[in-house]
Design an enzyme around this catalytic site. Structure first.
Site, mmCIF file in Angstrom:
data_model
loop_
_atom_site.group_PDB
_atom_site.id
_atom_site.type_symbol
_atom_site.label_atom_id
_atom_site.label_comp_id
_atom_site.label_asym_id
_atom_site.label_seq_id
_atom_site.Cartn_x
_atom_site.Cartn_y
_atom_site.Cartn_z
ATOM 1 N N ASP A 273 -6.903 2.653 -7.308
ATOM 2 C CA ASP A 273 -5.532 2.934 -6.895
ATOM 3 C C ASP A 273 -4.548 1.972 -7.578
ATOM 4 O O ASP A 273 -4.926 0.870 -7.915
ATOM 5 C CB ASP A 273 -5.393 2.865 -5.363
ATOM 6 N N HIS B 40 -4.156 -2.275 -7.734
ATOM 7 C CA HIS B 40 -5.509 -2.678 -7.362
ATOM 8 C C HIS B 40 -6.487 -2.392 -8.498
ATOM 9 O O HIS B 40 -7.433 -3.142 -8.706
ATOM 10 C CB HIS B 40 -5.961 -1.949 -6.098
ATOM 11 N N GLU C 223 0.849 -1.191 0.000
ATOM 12 C CA GLU C 223 0.000 0.000 0.000
ATOM 13 C C GLU C 223 0.884 1.239 0.000
ATOM 14 O O GLU C 223 1.906 1.286 0.680
ATOM 15 C CB GLU C 223 -0.908 0.023 1.230
#
Length: 192
Positions: free
Chosen positions: A110, A100, A62
């Site tokens: 994203d 993603h 992330e």
């Protein structure tokens, strides 16, 4: 999330049932939250090619960025350093480095249009197509690995490879997707 602190809090809160192997802050700090050999819950319902359960077959990274501005240099440098190790440890092919938005078409956007995929591809951490003779976009998209409805796949494809493009599908879209499908067909690899 609007900041790395907010992202870290969300990823560590069991009420949200979401996690990732790594989080990279805007300033380049890296947190490992899940061992790479363990399953994280970063992808949600996501698929790529024949793989229906990406959480069990991927390493989730992330990036703290609200997707409204370019990713800072320290963050990109930290990502490249992290990818160098992850890709080497797991033997991940360049075409298997996904966002993603690639694996959760129509559900996630994203890392977004400001993420520099071409920079990663130049270092072997992703792929970048060249425009070839246009083909059948839908067929080529499935062959490359995308899953979903045609309009949704086009939007996901453009987020990554043509974030400046708008309007109906054109021959550039078809030509770029044809190249992706020819050079990196999904079924060629079975590794993570």
């Amino acid at each position: 999330m609007q900041s790395s602190a907010a992202a870290l809090a969300r990823l560590c809160d069991p009420d949200y049932e979401v996690s990732a192997h790594y989080l990279i802050a805007e300033d380049g700090r890296v947190w490992q939250m899940v061992r790479e050999a363990d399953r994280a819950w970063h992808a949600g319902r996501g698929a790529w090619g024949a793989c229906e359960d990406l959480n069990s077959h991927s390493i989730g990274i992330e990036l703290a960025n609200p997707a409204t501005h370019p990713f800072p240099e320290p963050q990109m440098t930290a990502l490249e350093h992290l990818l160098r190790g992850v890709v080497a440890r797991w033997g991940i092919a360049a075409e298997r480095v996904l966002g993603h938005s690639d694996s959760a078409v129509a559900r996630k956007i994203d890392p977004g249009p400001k993420f520099d995929w071409q920079r990663l591809a130049m270092q072997g951490f992703g792929v970048w197509p060249q425009c070839v003779a246009p083909g059948d976009f839908d067929l080529d998209a499935r062959r490359f690995g995308y899953r979903g409805e045609a309009a949704e796949v086009l939007a996901a494809f453009r987020l990554r490879f043509r974030p400046w493009a708008f309007g109906p599908m054109d021959d550039v879209d078809r030509g770029l997707m044809a190249d992706l499908a020819q050079r990196w067909p999904h079924m060629r690899h079975s590794s993570r």
